[in-house]
Design an enzyme around this catalytic site. Structure first.
Site: not given
Ligand code: EZ4
Ligand code: CO
Length: 409
Positions: A147, A159, A217, A219, A243, A269, A290, A319, A323, A346, A409
Protein backbone atom coordinates in the site's frame (compact mmCIF):
# COMPACT_ATOMS: atom_id res chain seq x y z
CA UNK A 1 -20.17 -28.05 28.57
CA UNK A 2 -21.19 -24.81 30.21
CA UNK A 3 -19.80 -21.31 30.28
CA UNK A 4 -18.87 -20.56 33.90
CA UNK A 5 -16.90 -17.30 33.64
CA UNK A 6 -16.60 -14.43 31.17
CA UNK A 7 -13.99 -11.72 31.64
CA UNK A 8 -13.48 -8.47 29.78
CA UNK A 9 -9.80 -7.54 29.72
CA UNK A 10 -8.74 -4.03 28.71
CA UNK A 11 -5.03 -3.59 28.15
CA UNK A 12 -2.88 -0.97 26.44
CA UNK A 13 0.56 -2.36 25.61
CA UNK A 14 1.14 0.24 22.88
CA UNK A 15 -2.51 0.92 22.10
CA UNK A 16 -5.82 -0.08 23.69
CA UNK A 17 -7.27 -3.56 23.19
CA UNK A 18 -10.51 -5.05 24.55
CA UNK A 19 -10.45 -8.83 24.86
CA UNK A 20 -13.17 -11.22 25.93
CA UNK A 21 -12.18 -14.39 27.73
CA UNK A 22 -14.78 -17.14 28.02
CA UNK A 23 -14.13 -20.03 30.43
CA UNK A 24 -16.03 -23.32 30.52
CA UNK A 25 -16.71 -25.71 33.40
CA UNK A 26 -14.12 -28.05 31.86
CA UNK A 27 -11.49 -25.34 32.09
CA UNK A 28 -11.32 -24.66 28.33
CA UNK A 29 -10.92 -20.97 27.53
CA UNK A 30 -11.65 -18.97 24.38
CA UNK A 31 -10.62 -15.45 23.36
CA UNK A 32 -12.41 -12.81 21.31
CA UNK A 33 -11.41 -9.32 20.12
CA UNK A 34 -13.79 -6.42 20.88
CA UNK A 35 -11.47 -3.50 20.14
CA UNK A 36 -13.20 -0.44 18.66
CA UNK A 37 -10.55 2.20 18.05
CA UNK A 38 -11.18 5.36 20.06
CA UNK A 39 -14.41 4.00 21.58
CA UNK A 40 -13.00 0.99 23.43
CA UNK A 41 -14.75 1.38 26.77
CA UNK A 42 -18.21 1.51 25.20
CA UNK A 43 -17.77 -2.06 23.96
CA UNK A 44 -16.23 -3.16 27.27
CA UNK A 45 -19.32 -1.80 29.08
CA UNK A 46 -21.73 -3.33 26.53
CA UNK A 47 -20.11 -6.70 27.16
CA UNK A 48 -19.81 -6.43 30.93
CA UNK A 49 -23.23 -4.97 31.61
CA UNK A 50 -25.38 -6.60 28.95
CA UNK A 51 -23.73 -9.66 27.43
CA UNK A 52 -21.72 -11.42 30.12
CA UNK A 53 -24.83 -12.19 32.24
CA UNK A 54 -26.50 -13.79 29.18
CA UNK A 55 -23.57 -16.09 28.49
CA UNK A 56 -23.24 -17.71 31.88
CA UNK A 57 -24.50 -21.30 31.88
CA UNK A 58 -24.91 -21.40 28.09
CA UNK A 59 -23.46 -24.28 26.06
CA UNK A 60 -20.37 -22.85 24.28
CA UNK A 61 -20.81 -25.38 21.46
CA UNK A 62 -23.86 -23.57 20.05
CA UNK A 63 -22.08 -20.78 18.21
CA UNK A 64 -24.74 -19.93 15.62
CA UNK A 65 -27.54 -20.01 18.19
CA UNK A 66 -25.59 -17.72 20.53
CA UNK A 67 -24.86 -15.30 17.69
CA UNK A 68 -28.51 -15.17 16.61
CA UNK A 69 -29.63 -14.83 20.25
CA UNK A 70 -27.33 -11.85 20.88
CA UNK A 71 -28.18 -10.24 17.53
CA UNK A 72 -31.95 -10.65 17.69
CA UNK A 73 -32.69 -10.46 21.40
CA UNK A 74 -30.92 -7.08 21.67
CA UNK A 75 -33.63 -5.65 19.36
CA UNK A 76 -31.30 -2.72 18.46
CA UNK A 77 -29.40 -4.49 15.75
CA UNK A 78 -26.09 -3.66 14.13
CA UNK A 79 -23.79 -0.71 14.82
CA UNK A 80 -20.08 -0.97 15.58
CA UNK A 81 -20.42 -1.26 19.38
CA UNK A 82 -23.01 -4.05 19.27
CA UNK A 83 -21.27 -5.93 16.48
CA UNK A 84 -17.79 -5.71 18.05
CA UNK A 85 -19.29 -7.16 21.24
CA UNK A 86 -21.01 -9.99 19.35
CA UNK A 87 -17.81 -10.56 17.36
CA UNK A 88 -15.82 -11.14 20.53
CA UNK A 89 -18.30 -13.76 21.75
CA UNK A 90 -18.37 -15.48 18.35
CA UNK A 91 -14.56 -15.67 18.15
CA UNK A 92 -14.24 -16.97 21.70
CA UNK A 93 -16.74 -19.75 20.99
CA UNK A 94 -14.93 -20.77 17.78
CA UNK A 95 -11.68 -20.78 19.79
CA UNK A 96 -13.26 -23.11 22.36
CA UNK A 97 -14.73 -25.36 19.67
CA UNK A 98 -11.32 -25.69 18.04
CA UNK A 99 -9.64 -26.52 21.32
CA UNK A 100 -12.28 -29.12 22.14
CA UNK A 101 -11.93 -30.66 18.66
CA UNK A 102 -8.13 -30.47 18.80
CA UNK A 103 -8.09 -28.57 15.50
CA UNK A 104 -7.21 -25.07 14.29
CA UNK A 105 -10.37 -23.11 13.47
CA UNK A 106 -9.71 -23.12 9.71
CA UNK A 107 -10.13 -26.90 9.78
CA UNK A 108 -13.61 -26.46 11.24
CA UNK A 109 -14.44 -23.97 8.48
CA UNK A 110 -13.68 -26.47 5.73
CA UNK A 111 -9.91 -26.91 5.84
CA UNK A 112 -7.07 -25.13 4.09
CA UNK A 113 -7.67 -23.83 0.56
CA UNK A 114 -4.07 -22.57 0.32
CA UNK A 115 -0.60 -22.85 1.85
CA UNK A 116 -0.86 -19.45 3.48
CA UNK A 117 -2.25 -15.96 3.07
CA UNK A 118 -0.72 -13.47 0.65
CA UNK A 119 -0.32 -10.20 2.46
CA UNK A 120 0.31 -6.57 1.74
CA UNK A 121 2.60 -4.25 3.62
CA UNK A 122 2.56 -0.48 4.07
CA UNK A 123 4.89 2.06 2.51
CA UNK A 124 4.77 5.82 2.75
CA UNK A 125 6.99 8.82 2.34
CA UNK A 126 7.12 12.58 2.44
CA UNK A 127 8.79 12.67 -0.96
CA UNK A 128 9.67 10.18 -3.69
CA UNK A 129 13.12 9.13 -2.37
CA UNK A 130 11.68 8.44 1.06
CA UNK A 131 8.72 6.60 -0.46
CA UNK A 132 10.99 4.46 -2.66
CA UNK A 133 13.13 3.54 0.38
CA UNK A 134 10.01 2.59 2.25
CA UNK A 135 8.78 0.41 -0.66
CA UNK A 136 12.20 -1.29 -0.91
CA UNK A 137 12.10 -1.98 2.80
CA UNK A 138 8.67 -3.64 2.51
CA UNK A 139 9.81 -5.71 -0.49
CA UNK A 140 12.86 -6.92 1.43
CA UNK A 141 10.54 -7.85 4.27
CA UNK A 142 8.77 -10.27 1.92
CA UNK A 143 5.77 -8.31 0.71
CA UNK A 144 4.90 -8.55 -2.98
CA UNK A 145 1.93 -6.23 -2.54
CA UNK A 146 2.35 -2.80 -0.99
CA UNK A 147 0.00 0.00 0.00
CA UNK A 148 1.41 3.37 -1.04
CA UNK A 149 0.50 6.56 0.85
CA UNK A 150 2.23 9.85 0.26
CA UNK A 151 2.43 13.37 1.56
CA UNK A 152 0.73 15.99 -0.59
CA UNK A 153 2.14 19.51 -1.01
CA UNK A 154 -0.06 21.92 0.91
CA UNK A 155 -1.42 19.34 3.36
CA UNK A 156 0.37 19.38 6.72
CA UNK A 157 -0.73 16.14 8.31
CA UNK A 158 -1.90 13.29 6.14
CA UNK A 159 -3.34 9.90 6.99
CA UNK A 160 -0.98 6.95 6.55
CA UNK A 161 2.30 8.81 6.11
CA UNK A 162 4.57 7.44 8.80
CA UNK A 163 7.51 9.82 8.81
CA UNK A 164 5.45 12.97 8.46
CA UNK A 165 5.19 15.15 11.53
CA UNK A 166 1.53 15.10 12.42
CA UNK A 167 -0.62 17.89 13.73
CA UNK A 168 0.05 16.74 17.28
CA UNK A 169 3.78 17.24 16.68
CA UNK A 170 4.41 13.50 16.96
CA UNK A 171 4.93 10.77 14.40
CA UNK A 172 2.15 8.27 14.34
CA UNK A 173 3.64 5.52 12.21
CA UNK A 174 0.36 4.09 10.92
CA UNK A 175 -1.09 4.24 14.43
CA UNK A 176 -3.51 7.07 13.85
CA UNK A 177 -5.14 6.94 17.30
CA UNK A 178 -3.20 9.25 19.55
CA UNK A 179 -3.09 9.29 23.32
CA UNK A 180 -4.43 12.80 23.65
CA UNK A 181 -7.31 14.17 25.74
CA UNK A 182 -9.03 15.50 22.61
CA UNK A 183 -8.98 14.36 18.97
CA UNK A 184 -6.16 16.00 17.03
CA UNK A 185 -7.20 18.24 14.13
CA UNK A 186 -5.66 17.58 10.71
CA UNK A 187 -6.06 19.36 7.38
CA UNK A 188 -7.29 18.25 3.98
CA UNK A 189 -7.54 19.53 0.39
CA UNK A 190 -9.09 17.14 -2.14
CA UNK A 191 -8.00 19.13 -5.21
CA UNK A 192 -4.36 19.13 -4.07
CA UNK A 193 -4.58 15.38 -3.42
CA UNK A 194 -6.12 14.58 -6.81
CA UNK A 195 -3.48 16.65 -8.60
CA UNK A 196 -0.56 15.05 -6.77
CA UNK A 197 -1.37 11.36 -6.48
CA UNK A 198 -1.26 10.14 -10.12
CA UNK A 199 2.29 11.50 -10.57
CA UNK A 200 3.43 9.61 -7.49
CA UNK A 201 2.02 6.33 -8.82
CA UNK A 202 3.59 6.99 -12.21
CA UNK A 203 6.99 7.41 -10.55
CA UNK A 204 6.54 4.32 -8.36
CA UNK A 205 5.46 2.15 -11.30
CA UNK A 206 8.40 3.41 -13.35
CA UNK A 207 10.86 2.68 -10.53
CA UNK A 208 9.58 -0.75 -9.47
CA UNK A 209 8.30 -2.23 -12.73
CA UNK A 210 5.04 -3.94 -13.64
CA UNK A 211 5.07 -6.88 -11.18
CA UNK A 212 4.71 -5.23 -7.81
CA UNK A 213 1.08 -5.06 -6.65
CA UNK A 214 0.28 -1.48 -5.59
CA UNK A 215 -2.62 -0.43 -3.39
CA UNK A 216 -3.87 2.91 -2.13
CA UNK A 217 -6.31 3.97 0.61
CA UNK A 218 -8.46 7.02 -0.13
CA UNK A 219 -9.84 6.87 3.43
CA UNK A 220 -13.41 7.90 2.56
CA UNK A 221 -12.48 11.45 1.49
CA UNK A 222 -13.82 11.85 -2.05
CA UNK A 223 -17.18 12.50 -3.67
CA UNK A 224 -18.25 9.85 -6.22
CA UNK A 225 -17.17 12.08 -9.11
CA UNK A 226 -13.77 12.81 -7.57
CA UNK A 227 -13.28 9.10 -6.89
CA UNK A 228 -14.25 8.26 -10.47
CA UNK A 229 -11.66 10.70 -11.73
CA UNK A 230 -8.94 9.34 -9.45
CA UNK A 231 -9.73 5.75 -10.47
CA UNK A 232 -9.43 6.78 -14.13
CA UNK A 233 -6.24 8.75 -13.58
CA UNK A 234 -4.64 5.75 -11.83
CA UNK A 235 -5.59 3.18 -14.50
CA UNK A 236 -2.24 3.39 -16.33
CA UNK A 237 -0.45 2.33 -13.11
CA UNK A 238 -2.48 -0.86 -12.71
CA UNK A 239 -3.49 -0.71 -9.03
CA UNK A 240 -4.34 -3.93 -7.22
CA UNK A 241 -7.05 -1.94 -5.48
CA UNK A 242 -8.20 1.55 -4.58
CA UNK A 243 -9.63 1.43 -1.06
CA UNK A 244 -12.42 3.47 0.52
CA UNK A 245 -12.65 6.00 -2.28
CA UNK A 246 -15.95 7.45 -0.99
CA UNK A 247 -17.62 7.61 2.45
CA UNK A 248 -18.92 4.11 3.11
CA UNK A 249 -22.47 4.90 4.26
CA UNK A 250 -23.78 5.33 0.74
CA UNK A 251 -23.48 2.15 -1.30
CA UNK A 252 -25.00 3.88 -4.37
CA UNK A 253 -21.95 6.16 -4.63
CA UNK A 254 -19.93 3.24 -5.97
CA UNK A 255 -22.24 2.91 -8.99
CA UNK A 256 -21.00 6.19 -10.38
CA UNK A 257 -17.36 5.34 -9.62
CA UNK A 258 -17.71 1.91 -11.22
CA UNK A 259 -19.18 3.30 -14.44
CA UNK A 260 -16.07 5.36 -15.00
CA UNK A 261 -13.10 3.24 -14.04
CA UNK A 262 -11.65 -0.25 -14.20
CA UNK A 263 -9.39 0.38 -11.21
CA UNK A 264 -10.38 -2.41 -8.76
CA UNK A 265 -12.28 -1.17 -5.71
CA UNK A 266 -12.09 -2.32 -2.09
CA UNK A 267 -14.33 -1.17 0.75
CA UNK A 268 -15.74 -2.31 4.07
CA UNK A 269 -13.47 -1.67 7.08
CA UNK A 270 -16.21 0.33 8.82
CA UNK A 271 -19.02 -2.05 7.87
CA UNK A 272 -20.59 -4.11 10.61
CA UNK A 273 -23.21 -6.21 8.87
CA UNK A 274 -23.88 -7.88 5.56
CA UNK A 275 -26.59 -5.27 4.92
CA UNK A 276 -23.88 -2.60 4.60
CA UNK A 277 -22.29 -4.41 1.68
CA UNK A 278 -24.88 -6.62 0.01
CA UNK A 279 -25.76 -4.20 -2.82
CA UNK A 280 -22.08 -3.60 -3.52
CA UNK A 281 -21.69 -7.35 -3.94
CA UNK A 282 -24.84 -8.20 -5.88
CA UNK A 283 -24.35 -5.25 -8.26
CA UNK A 284 -20.66 -6.15 -8.56
CA UNK A 285 -19.61 -2.62 -7.66
CA UNK A 286 -16.55 -3.74 -5.70
CA UNK A 287 -13.81 -6.32 -6.05
CA UNK A 288 -12.63 -6.79 -2.44
CA UNK A 289 -14.43 -7.03 0.90
CA UNK A 290 -12.44 -5.06 3.49
CA UNK A 291 -14.53 -6.09 6.51
CA UNK A 292 -12.71 -7.13 9.69
CA UNK A 293 -13.79 -10.06 11.85
CA UNK A 294 -13.82 -7.74 14.89
CA UNK A 295 -16.15 -5.09 13.47
CA UNK A 296 -18.35 -7.39 11.42
CA UNK A 297 -19.72 -9.64 14.16
CA UNK A 298 -17.01 -12.30 14.17
CA UNK A 299 -15.98 -15.37 12.25
CA UNK A 300 -19.50 -16.65 11.50
CA UNK A 301 -20.75 -13.61 9.53
CA UNK A 302 -17.37 -13.07 7.84
CA UNK A 303 -17.45 -16.61 6.47
CA UNK A 304 -21.05 -16.10 5.34
CA UNK A 305 -20.44 -12.79 3.57
CA UNK A 306 -17.48 -14.31 1.74
CA UNK A 307 -19.53 -17.30 0.59
CA UNK A 308 -22.16 -14.83 -0.65
CA UNK A 309 -19.47 -12.72 -2.35
CA UNK A 310 -18.05 -15.81 -4.06
CA UNK A 311 -21.21 -16.04 -6.16
CA UNK A 312 -20.25 -12.65 -7.67
CA UNK A 313 -16.49 -13.26 -7.95
CA UNK A 314 -15.79 -10.75 -5.19
CA UNK A 315 -12.78 -11.61 -3.02
CA UNK A 316 -11.56 -10.94 0.50
CA UNK A 317 -9.21 -8.16 1.52
CA UNK A 318 -9.79 -8.17 5.27
CA UNK A 319 -8.83 -5.11 7.28
CA UNK A 320 -5.72 -5.83 9.38
CA UNK A 321 -4.56 -2.62 11.06
CA UNK A 322 -2.91 -2.68 14.48
CA UNK A 323 -6.25 -1.78 16.10
CA UNK A 324 -7.52 -5.26 15.18
CA UNK A 325 -5.91 -7.25 18.00
CA UNK A 326 -3.88 -10.43 17.43
CA UNK A 327 -7.07 -12.31 18.34
CA UNK A 328 -9.10 -10.50 15.67
CA UNK A 329 -6.30 -11.00 13.16
CA UNK A 330 -6.18 -14.72 13.93
CA UNK A 331 -9.96 -14.97 13.52
CA UNK A 332 -9.88 -13.57 10.00
CA UNK A 333 -6.75 -15.50 9.07
CA UNK A 334 -8.64 -18.73 9.74
CA UNK A 335 -11.48 -17.53 7.50
CA UNK A 336 -8.95 -16.53 4.84
CA UNK A 337 -7.33 -19.96 4.96
CA UNK A 338 -10.65 -21.75 4.44
CA UNK A 339 -12.54 -19.74 1.82
CA UNK A 340 -11.96 -20.23 -1.88
CA UNK A 341 -12.36 -16.54 -2.76
CA UNK A 342 -9.47 -15.25 -0.66
CA UNK A 343 -7.85 -12.15 -2.17
CA UNK A 344 -5.22 -10.49 0.00
CA UNK A 345 -4.70 -10.01 3.75
CA UNK A 346 -3.54 -6.72 5.23
CA UNK A 347 -0.69 -7.34 7.66
CA UNK A 348 0.69 -4.54 9.79
CA UNK A 349 2.49 -6.50 12.51
CA UNK A 350 1.82 -5.68 16.14
CA UNK A 351 4.38 -4.17 18.50
CA UNK A 352 6.68 -6.35 20.59
CA UNK A 353 4.79 -5.42 23.73
CA UNK A 354 1.50 -6.38 22.11
CA UNK A 355 3.00 -9.70 21.04
CA UNK A 356 4.09 -10.33 24.65
CA UNK A 357 0.51 -9.79 25.85
CA UNK A 358 -0.96 -11.96 23.06
CA UNK A 359 1.13 -15.10 22.52
CA UNK A 360 0.53 -16.20 18.95
CA UNK A 361 1.19 -19.22 16.79
CA UNK A 362 1.15 -17.29 13.50
CA UNK A 363 4.05 -17.47 11.09
CA UNK A 364 5.07 -15.02 8.37
CA UNK A 365 7.48 -16.52 5.84
CA UNK A 366 8.26 -15.12 2.37
CA UNK A 367 5.22 -12.84 2.49
CA UNK A 368 2.86 -15.72 3.40
CA UNK A 369 0.98 -15.46 6.65
CA UNK A 370 -0.31 -18.60 8.41
CA UNK A 371 -2.33 -18.78 11.64
CA UNK A 372 -0.48 -21.92 12.82
CA UNK A 373 -1.91 -25.31 13.69
CA UNK A 374 -2.60 -24.94 17.37
CA UNK A 375 -6.13 -26.01 18.31
CA UNK A 376 -8.52 -23.02 18.26
CA UNK A 377 -7.42 -19.58 17.11
CA UNK A 378 -3.80 -20.01 18.17
CA UNK A 379 -3.66 -17.00 20.50
CA UNK A 380 -3.30 -17.04 24.30
CA UNK A 381 -3.60 -14.03 26.58
CA UNK A 382 -0.72 -13.51 28.99
CA UNK A 383 -2.77 -11.91 31.75
CA UNK A 384 0.22 -10.91 33.84
CA UNK A 385 1.62 -8.94 30.90
CA UNK A 386 -1.83 -7.51 30.09
CA UNK A 387 -2.22 -6.25 33.67
CA UNK A 388 0.91 -4.13 33.32
CA UNK A 389 -0.75 -1.76 30.86
CA UNK A 390 -3.79 0.20 32.01
CA UNK A 391 -6.23 1.73 29.52
CA UNK A 392 -5.15 5.11 28.17
CA UNK A 393 -7.64 7.47 26.51
CA UNK A 394 -6.84 7.80 22.80
CA UNK A 395 -8.68 9.33 19.86
CA UNK A 396 -8.49 9.12 16.10
CA UNK A 397 -7.78 12.50 14.47
CA UNK A 398 -10.31 14.41 12.38
CA UNK A 399 -10.08 16.77 9.40
CA UNK A 400 -10.94 20.39 8.73
CA UNK A 401 -10.73 22.16 5.37
CA UNK A 402 -8.90 25.49 5.01
CA UNK A 403 -12.11 27.42 5.80
CA UNK A 404 -12.71 25.43 8.97
CA UNK A 405 -15.32 22.97 7.66
CA UNK A 406 -15.13 19.46 9.15
CA UNK A 407 -14.24 16.91 6.46
CA UNK A 408 -14.29 13.10 6.36
CA UNK A 409 -11.18 11.72 8.00
O1 EZ4 B 1 -7.80 4.27 9.75
O2 EZ4 B 1 -7.90 1.16 11.50
O3 EZ4 B 1 -6.86 0.61 5.93
N1 EZ4 B 1 -6.67 0.97 7.03
C1 EZ4 B 1 -7.21 2.01 7.66
C2 EZ4 B 1 -6.90 2.13 9.12
C3 EZ4 B 1 -7.97 2.88 9.89
C4 EZ4 B 1 -7.88 2.54 11.36
C5 EZ4 B 1 -9.04 3.17 12.13
O4 EZ4 B 1 -9.16 2.58 13.36
O5 EZ4 B 1 -7.90 2.79 7.05
O6 EZ4 B 1 -5.64 2.73 9.31
CO1 CO C 1 -8.47 1.81 5.19
Amino acid sequence: MKIVAVDVVVTSPTRNFVTLKVTTDEGVTGLGDATLNGRELSVAAYLKEHVVPLLLNRDPANIEDTWQFLYRSGYWRRGPVTMAAIAAVDMALWDIKGKVAGMPVYQLLGGASRRGLSTYGHASGRDLPELFDSIRHEKEHGFSAIRVQTSVPGITALYGVAAQTQASGERYDYEPAQRTALPVEEDWDTRAYLRHLPGVFEAVRHEFGPDLALLHDGHHRMTPLQAARLGKDLEPYDLFWLEDCTPAENQEALRLVRQHTTTPLAIGEVFNSIYDIKDLITEQLIDYVRCASTHFGGISPLKKVMDFAAVYQVKSGFHGPTDVSPVGLAAQMHVGMAIHNFGLQEYMEHSERTNAVFEQSLTFVDGLLHPGDQPGLGVELNEEEAAKYAYQPAYLPYNRLADGTVHDW
